[in-house]
Motif scaffolding. Structure first.
Motif, mmCIF file in Angstrom:
data_model
loop_
_atom_site.group_PDB
_atom_site.id
_atom_site.type_symbol
_atom_site.label_atom_id
_atom_site.label_comp_id
_atom_site.label_asym_id
_atom_site.label_seq_id
_atom_site.Cartn_x
_atom_site.Cartn_y
_atom_site.Cartn_z
ATOM 1 N N PRO A 312 0.816 -1.213 0.000
ATOM 2 C CA PRO A 312 0.000 0.000 0.000
ATOM 3 C C PRO A 312 0.855 1.271 0.000
ATOM 4 C CG PRO A 312 -0.855 -1.570 1.602
ATOM 5 C CD PRO A 312 0.438 -2.118 1.134
ATOM 6 N N VAL A 313 0.451 2.196 -0.837
ATOM 7 C CA VAL A 313 1.039 3.532 -0.862
ATOM 8 C C VAL A 313 -0.046 4.483 -0.400
ATOM 9 C CG1 VAL A 313 2.113 5.321 -2.266
ATOM 10 C CG2 VAL A 313 2.618 2.894 -2.724
ATOM 11 N N ILE A 314 0.198 5.070 0.793
ATOM 12 C CA ILE A 314 -0.827 5.892 1.434
ATOM 13 C C ILE A 314 -0.557 7.361 1.117
ATOM 14 C CG2 ILE A 314 -1.837 6.562 3.643
ATOM 15 C CD1 ILE A 314 -0.990 3.841 4.720
ATOM 16 N N THR A 315 -1.593 8.056 0.745
ATOM 17 C CA THR A 315 -1.482 9.485 0.461
ATOM 18 C C THR A 315 -2.425 10.237 1.381
ATOM 19 O OG1 THR A 315 -0.979 9.000 -1.863
ATOM 20 C CG2 THR A 315 -1.642 11.254 -1.321
ATOM 21 N N CYS A 332 -8.216 8.748 3.631
ATOM 22 C CA CYS A 332 -6.919 8.086 3.469
ATOM 23 C C CYS A 332 -6.920 7.406 2.098
ATOM 24 C CB CYS A 332 -6.698 7.063 4.583
ATOM 25 S SG CYS A 332 -5.132 6.172 4.456
ATOM 26 N N ASN A 333 -6.190 7.950 1.143
ATOM 27 C CA ASN A 333 -6.107 7.403 -0.211
ATOM 28 C C ASN A 333 -4.986 6.375 -0.258
ATOM 29 O OD1 ASN A 333 -8.149 9.169 -1.350
ATOM 30 N ND2 ASN A 333 -6.645 10.817 -1.129
ATOM 31 N N VAL A 334 -5.347 5.150 -0.704
ATOM 32 C CA VAL A 334 -4.395 4.047 -0.710
ATOM 33 C C VAL A 334 -4.286 3.505 -2.124
ATOM 34 C CG1 VAL A 334 -3.790 1.806 0.261
ATOM 35 C CG2 VAL A 334 -4.999 3.486 1.671
ATOM 36 N N ASP A 335 -3.081 3.353 -2.622
ATOM 37 C CA ASP A 335 -2.796 2.719 -3.906
ATOM 38 C C ASP A 335 -2.000 1.464 -3.630
ATOM 39 O OD1 ASP A 335 -2.321 2.100 -6.557
ATOM 40 O OD2 ASP A 335 -0.627 3.487 -6.732
ATOM 41 N N ALA A 336 -2.511 0.292 -4.049
ATOM 42 C CA ALA A 336 -1.824 -0.966 -3.776
ATOM 43 C C ALA A 336 -2.336 -2.022 -4.745
ATOM 44 C CB ALA A 336 -2.064 -1.407 -2.341
ATOM 45 N N TYR A 337 -1.509 -3.025 -5.022
ATOM 46 C CA TYR A 337 -1.957 -4.186 -5.779
ATOM 47 C C TYR A 337 -1.359 -5.411 -5.121
ATOM 48 C CZ TYR A 337 -3.492 -7.229 -9.498
ATOM 49 O OH TYR A 337 -4.127 -8.230 -10.200
ATOM 50 N N PRO A 338 -2.150 -6.375 -4.742
ATOM 51 C CA PRO A 338 -3.607 -6.420 -4.822
ATOM 52 C C PRO A 338 -4.252 -5.343 -3.930
ATOM 53 C CG PRO A 338 -2.674 -8.598 -4.412
ATOM 54 C CD PRO A 338 -1.589 -7.621 -4.185
ATOM 55 N N SER A 373 -2.793 8.238 12.497
ATOM 56 C CA SER A 373 -2.164 7.327 11.531
ATOM 57 C C SER A 373 -3.234 6.627 10.700
ATOM 58 C CB SER A 373 -1.312 6.286 12.253
ATOM 59 O OG SER A 373 -2.103 5.488 13.108
ATOM 60 N N CYS A 374 -2.894 6.414 9.422
ATOM 61 C CA CYS A 374 -3.709 5.593 8.524
ATOM 62 C C CYS A 374 -2.941 4.305 8.282
ATOM 63 C CB CYS A 374 -3.980 6.328 7.212
ATOM 64 S SG CYS A 374 -4.876 5.302 6.007
ATOM 65 N N ILE A 375 -3.563 3.171 8.548
ATOM 66 C CA ILE A 375 -2.924 1.863 8.431
ATOM 67 C C ILE A 375 -3.616 1.082 7.324
ATOM 68 C CG2 ILE A 375 -2.266 -0.233 9.663
ATOM 69 C CD1 ILE A 375 -2.697 1.360 12.268
ATOM 70 N N SER A 376 -2.835 0.496 6.400
ATOM 71 C CA SER A 376 -3.401 -0.283 5.296
ATOM 72 C C SER A 376 -2.567 -1.544 5.096
ATOM 73 C CB SER A 376 -3.416 0.552 4.003
ATOM 74 O OG SER A 376 -4.066 -0.156 2.971
ATOM 75 N N GLU A 387 2.892 -16.396 -0.099
ATOM 76 C CA GLU A 387 2.149 -15.163 0.171
ATOM 77 C C GLU A 387 2.670 -14.495 1.439
ATOM 78 O OE1 GLU A 387 -2.426 -14.491 -0.273
ATOM 79 O OE2 GLU A 387 -2.025 -15.080 1.816
ATOM 80 N N ARG A 388 2.704 -13.161 1.430
ATOM 81 C CA ARG A 388 3.077 -12.403 2.617
ATOM 82 C C ARG A 388 2.191 -11.171 2.724
ATOM 83 N NH1 ARG A 388 7.302 -10.709 -0.945
ATOM 84 N NH2 ARG A 388 7.518 -8.425 -1.026
ATOM 85 N N ILE A 389 2.013 -10.735 3.972
ATOM 86 C CA ILE A 389 1.182 -9.572 4.263
ATOM 87 C C ILE A 389 2.078 -8.334 4.379
ATOM 88 C CG2 ILE A 389 -0.507 -8.549 5.822
ATOM 89 C CD1 ILE A 389 -1.466 -11.047 4.355
ATOM 90 N N GLU A 390 1.696 -7.316 3.632
ATOM 91 C CA GLU A 390 2.421 -6.046 3.680
ATOM 92 C C GLU A 390 1.549 -5.008 4.373
ATOM 93 O OE1 GLU A 390 5.425 -5.197 2.847
ATOM 94 O OE2 GLU A 390 6.055 -7.137 2.013
ATOM 95 N N GLU A 391 2.143 -4.333 5.381
ATOM 96 C CA GLU A 391 1.432 -3.290 6.125
ATOM 97 C C GLU A 391 2.184 -1.974 5.989
ATOM 98 O OE1 GLU A 391 -0.344 -3.666 10.331
ATOM 99 O OE2 GLU A 391 1.556 -2.591 10.651
ATOM 100 N N ARG A 392 1.428 -0.914 5.765
ATOM 101 C CA ARG A 392 2.027 0.406 5.660
ATOM 102 C C ARG A 392 1.244 1.373 6.554
ATOM 103 N NH1 ARG A 392 5.257 -2.384 3.992
ATOM 104 N NH2 ARG A 392 6.521 -2.219 2.055
#
Length: 918
Positions: A312-315, A332-338, A373-376, A387-392
């Motif tokens: 996730p890329v948080i803006t 909180c605008n989030v750009d991520a794939y998936p 904070s915005c967490i995604s 598979e792994r979980i990515e947190e931003r």
């Protein structure tokens, strides 16, 4: 006889066997054995079998143990009981064998047939194709036949393609020891092109080592497209990867083409590289190619998908501002794939949370200020990886806008003109956004600055004195104002001073020294003369001071010192002591100005004097005087000028101060004619004076001349010695009195009236207070003992020095003198020791010493006075010696000793009073 009986028994047994017959011990069974081995067909019976034969296909092989067959490999070992043995088995030995027993019941068991199976390895297989064309075309049907001969039992066939076992479309024909085969029917496609088809054969002989053969088929087919490494390729953002289009065709294709999301790509390569992979690389990639078979061209196309994965890329804004009491709404605008599966807001202290990408708060308060904070989170699985979980997390700081609070200006110390002044304004609550500060001078309402909390005035002037105000403000409003007073001082400076050096005549009147100092606060002036504060009480100098305001805020102080005073001759006339260095000092800043005042005075000299010396000695005649300028000295004798030479030396004039000087005439090895008067003449341009100094003869008994310093030193030493002696004396007196107070009063025991052998009574412990009296003579006649006849004050201290501390003289001296000026300190041990010695004197007389002499001795001893009673103070109390008539009339031996009046002697005695004075 016994032998006959035994033979008979054997005969009976034989007859019984014939009657009974034989029975099977081990029946024959089927046997399997490989070619070349040795095999035994069992046929064992018990009893009498009669005739036993082995037959093969109606042919007799053996009768009994005799072999009738011509085959030498066949034997019937005698010990084996009719077992048939065949060595070096051959394929032809594979047959049925029958064992016939003649004498066995029932008849159905007389013949047993078994089968001997000879195992034979199958022959090497071979594959044949029913289509002899060199190249086949996909979708044709062909048959592959695998054949193997001679195997017994018939072999099992196994078909494989590319190592994989085939189980369908197979027909198998088995022939023991003959030709066995297996037929595989294949519907050709592109995968059969040059694919290895393999056939393997095995039976029980070569079960673990089958024989195999393979063949290939050349198949013409149109393109088949596959993608490597994956048809659905997932790459991590920033990583390196590639997508390869593999085209399989026979004949080969000439070229391939690519499109992405329907748009052609400018490449004919079979591989597309992503290095590094970017978000724009995601999409659908199609690969196309074609070839021609028998004049028919057919294209092929397939599509792969490329996904670029990234966390996730948080803006969100780093800072967000909202007015107090307004509504907050942040996305909180989030750009991520998936696509993230989790997005939420929370304040860092967890007091506020939102379970989606929007944070909404109504009626904002100042307490809402803080870090949010915005967490995604999303799940990423790159191709070939797990598979792994990515947190931003990203933070934004929420500021609540409101007006500032009240202000306060820090007090400042006074500053001097020309320096820099800094005023600092603080605020109880700065509000938000940060306030600016409005500075004004209160008296003029002049706007001085509008930005920072510090007001700096460089090079302040007196006009900067006043009050200054500070008001904080921001877009939401103004805060409370505050003021501070500013004091600008001016360092004291001299604006008018006396000249550095001034010379006047001694007849000048009304002369004064002046000093003008300007400054703020009001300067304070102190005058000094030769480095010491000047006495301006009016006896010698008079001081006047005036203060005037200058430029509104400053002061001009004028200080004048007049040479006037009541102790002056003529009150306003200068005197020679006025010649000095005068300092005008401003005490708050320590600046000063010095004026050196000189006054012309004729010389003055000290009175005539005498100087004593002895012949042969050295004398210095000193001439001291005052005047300005410094006078010249001339020594004369008998009006003749004296010059240095020989025994006479005139020392260089010693200038003590500006006005005081001294000249010394030294005379060495004085002779008689040198004694007499000498004149010292002092002169300058304002006058002349003369002094006479007479050199006299010093008497041998004359007191040596001492300087003032020497006299002071001698006096100090004597005073110190006197103080030390007094201190010691006081300590001794105190000690004696303390000891005396500790002793109980005691009386002297009476001496026995009739016995002269008794020892003299011992003196009781006590101290005496008759210090100061030299001695006391108690004169008595040896017969009458009349008592006291006279007091002899001439008794010297030298005589007393031999007495002991009890008042007794050392034995045998006893003249009746009783000293009273004894040491008032008391030593009981010493006194007891002396009493013991006195008492022990009797034995020293010897045995020939007459009794009368002893009596006389004791009579004389009673002339000593025993002091009894408590000690008394040498000053306050008066001391008494008992002189009662009883003592005067009687013998001292028969009565009590004379002494102080005590409770033991209550009769009023006649007393002689002695004042004891220290």
């Amino acid at each position: 006889m016994w032998i006959s009986i035994l033979r008979l028994l054997l005969l009976l047994l034989h007859i019984l066997e014939v009657v009974i017959g034989a029975s099977w011990e081990q029946r024959p069974t089927d046997v399997t054995a490989p070619v070349g081995s040795t095999v035994t067909l069992t046929c064992k019976v018990t009893g009498e079998p009669g005739f036993v034969t082995w037959n093969k296909n109606g042919n007799t092989l053996a009768v009994g143990t005799s072999v009738v067959s011509s085959d030498s490999r066949i034997t019937v070992p005698v010990a084996s009981k009719f077992n048939l043995q065949i060595t070096n088995l051959q394929k032809s030995d594979d047959d049925d064998y029958t064992c016939n027993i003649q004498n066995i019941q029932p008849d159905s068991q007389k013949a047993v047939t078994v089968h001997l199976t000879v195992l034979v390895t199958p022959g090497q297989p071979s594959i044949s194709i029913n289509d002899t064309r060199p190249q086949k075309v996909e979708k044709d049907v062909v048959s592959l036949t695998c054949s193997s001969s001679g195997g017994n039992p018939p072999p099992e066939f196994t078909w494989t393609k590319n190592g994989l076992v085939l189980n369908s479309n197979i027909i198998v024909t088995k022939v023991p020891n003959g030709l066995s085969s297996s037929q595989l029917t294949v519907h050709l496609d592109y995968s059969d092109h040059l694919a290895p088809y393999s056939c393997s054969v095995r039976n029980s002989v070569n079960q673990n080592n089958p024989y195999s053969t393979s063949t290939q088929i050349s198949v013409l087919y149109h393109p088949r497209i596959t993608f490597k490494p994956y048809k659905d390729l997932s790459l991590e953002l920033g990583s390196a990867g590639s997508l390869t289009c593999n085209v399989s065709a026979n004949p080969q294709v000439n070229s391939i083409s690519w499109t992405k999301d329907g748009q052609p790509l400018q490449t004919t390569n079979s591989r597309i590289d992503f290095s590094p992979a970017s978000k724009t690389d995601s999409g659908s990639y199609s690969c196309s190619s074609s070839n021609s078979i028998n004049g028919i061209t057919k294209p092929a196309t397939d599509t792969a998908t490329v996904n670029v994965l990234y966390p996730p890329v948080i803006t969100i804004p780093e800072v967000y501002e909202v007015n107090e009491s307004a509504t907050l709404d942040i996305t909180c605008n989030v750009d991520a794939y998936p696509t993230p599966f989790y997005t939420r807001w929370q304040k860092t202290d967890n007091s506020i949370q939102s379970n989606n990408n929007r944070l909404t708060i109504d009626n904002i308060k100042r307490s809402h200020k803080g870090n949010y904070s915005c967490i995604s989170k999303n799940a990423m699985r790159p191709s070939g990886d797990s598979e792994r979980i990515e947190e931003r997390i990203k933070y934004t700081y929420l500021y609540v806008r409101y007006s500032p609070g009240s202000s306060n200006i820090a007090p400042v110390s006074p500053v001097f003109v020309g320096n820099s002044l800094t005023l600092t304004c603080s605020v109880s609550d700065p509000g938000y956004p940060a306030p600016t500060y409005e500075w004004r001078k209160v008296e003029t309402n002049q706007l001085l600055a509008t930005e920072t909390s510090r007001l700096i005035i460089n090079g302040v002037t007196l006009q900067d004195n006043g009050n200054y105000s500070c008001t904080p403000k921001n877009m939401m409003g103004r805060g409370g104002s505050s003021t501070v007073p500013v004091v600008v001082n001016e360092k004291p400076t001299y604006v008018g001073v006396h000249k550095d050096k001034d010379t006047i005549y001694n007849n000048r009147t009304g002369y004064w020294l002046q000093c003008k100092v300007r400054g703020r606060p009001e300067p304070l002036i102190q005058w000094y003369k030769n480095g010491k504060p000047l006495d301006t009480s009016g006896k010698l100098y008079r001081l006047t001071t005036t203060v005037l305001p200058v430029d509104t805020f400053s002061f001009l102080v004028t200080s004048q010192v007049y040479l006037q005073g009541s102790d002056r001759v003529g009150t306003t006339s200068p005197q020679i002591s006025d010649v000095a260095s005068y300092i005008c000092k401003e005490t708050t800043s320590n600046i000063n100005h010095t004026t050196q005042l000189f006054i012309y005075f004729p010389p003055t000299i000290t009175p005539d004097e005498k100087e004593a010396s002895i012949a042969g000695g050295t004398a210095q005649l000193k001439c001291f005087g005052e005047g300005y300028p410094v006078p010249n000295f001339v020594w004369k004798r008998n009006n003749a000028v004296i010059s240095s030479g020989g025994r006479l030396t005139i020392h260089q004039t010693k200038v003590i101060s500006v006005t005081r000087s001294e000249s010394i005439l030294q005379i060495d090895r004085i002779v008689g004619q040198d004694f007499g008067p000498y004149s010292c003449e002092m002169s300058n341009q304002f006058g002349k004076t003369t002094k006479t100094i007479t050199l006299t003869v010093k008497s041998s008994s004359s007191t040596p001349d001492l300087t003032e310093t020497e006299v002071i030193i001698i006096g100090c030493v004597c005073a110190a010695i006197l103080v030390a002696l007094l201190t010691v004396l006081v300590c001794i007196i105190c000690r004696r009195r303390n000891l005396a107070k500790q002793l109980p009063p005691q009386t002297s025991p009476n001496i026995a009236a009739n016995g002269h052998t008794n020892i003299p009574p011992q003196k009781p412990p006590r101290g005496y207070d008759n210090t100061g009296i030299q001695g006391l003579d108690l004169v008595q006649t040896h017969g009458a003992h009349a008592g006291v006849s006279y007091i002899n004050p001439s008794y010297s201290h030298d005589d007393y020095s031999e007495m002991n501390r009890n008042g007794y003289p050392p034995f045998p001296r006893h003249n009746g003198n009783v000293p009273i000026d004894h040491d008032s300190s008391y030593d009981p041990e010493y006194e007891n020791e002396m009493n013991r010695l006195n008492a022990n004197q009797v034995p020293r007389f010897g045995s020939d010493f007459e009794e009368q002499d002893k009596s006389n001795y004791f009579n004389e001893k009673q002339g000593d006075i025993s002091f009894t009673g408590s000690p008394r103070s040498p000053i306050k109390d008066k001391q008494y010696i008992d002189m009662s008539s009883e003592h005067r009339k009687g013998d001292l031996i028969n009565g009590q000793e004379s002494g102080y009046n005590t409770p033991d002697n209550p009769k009023p005695p006649k007393k002689v009073i002695y004042e004891v004075v220290v």
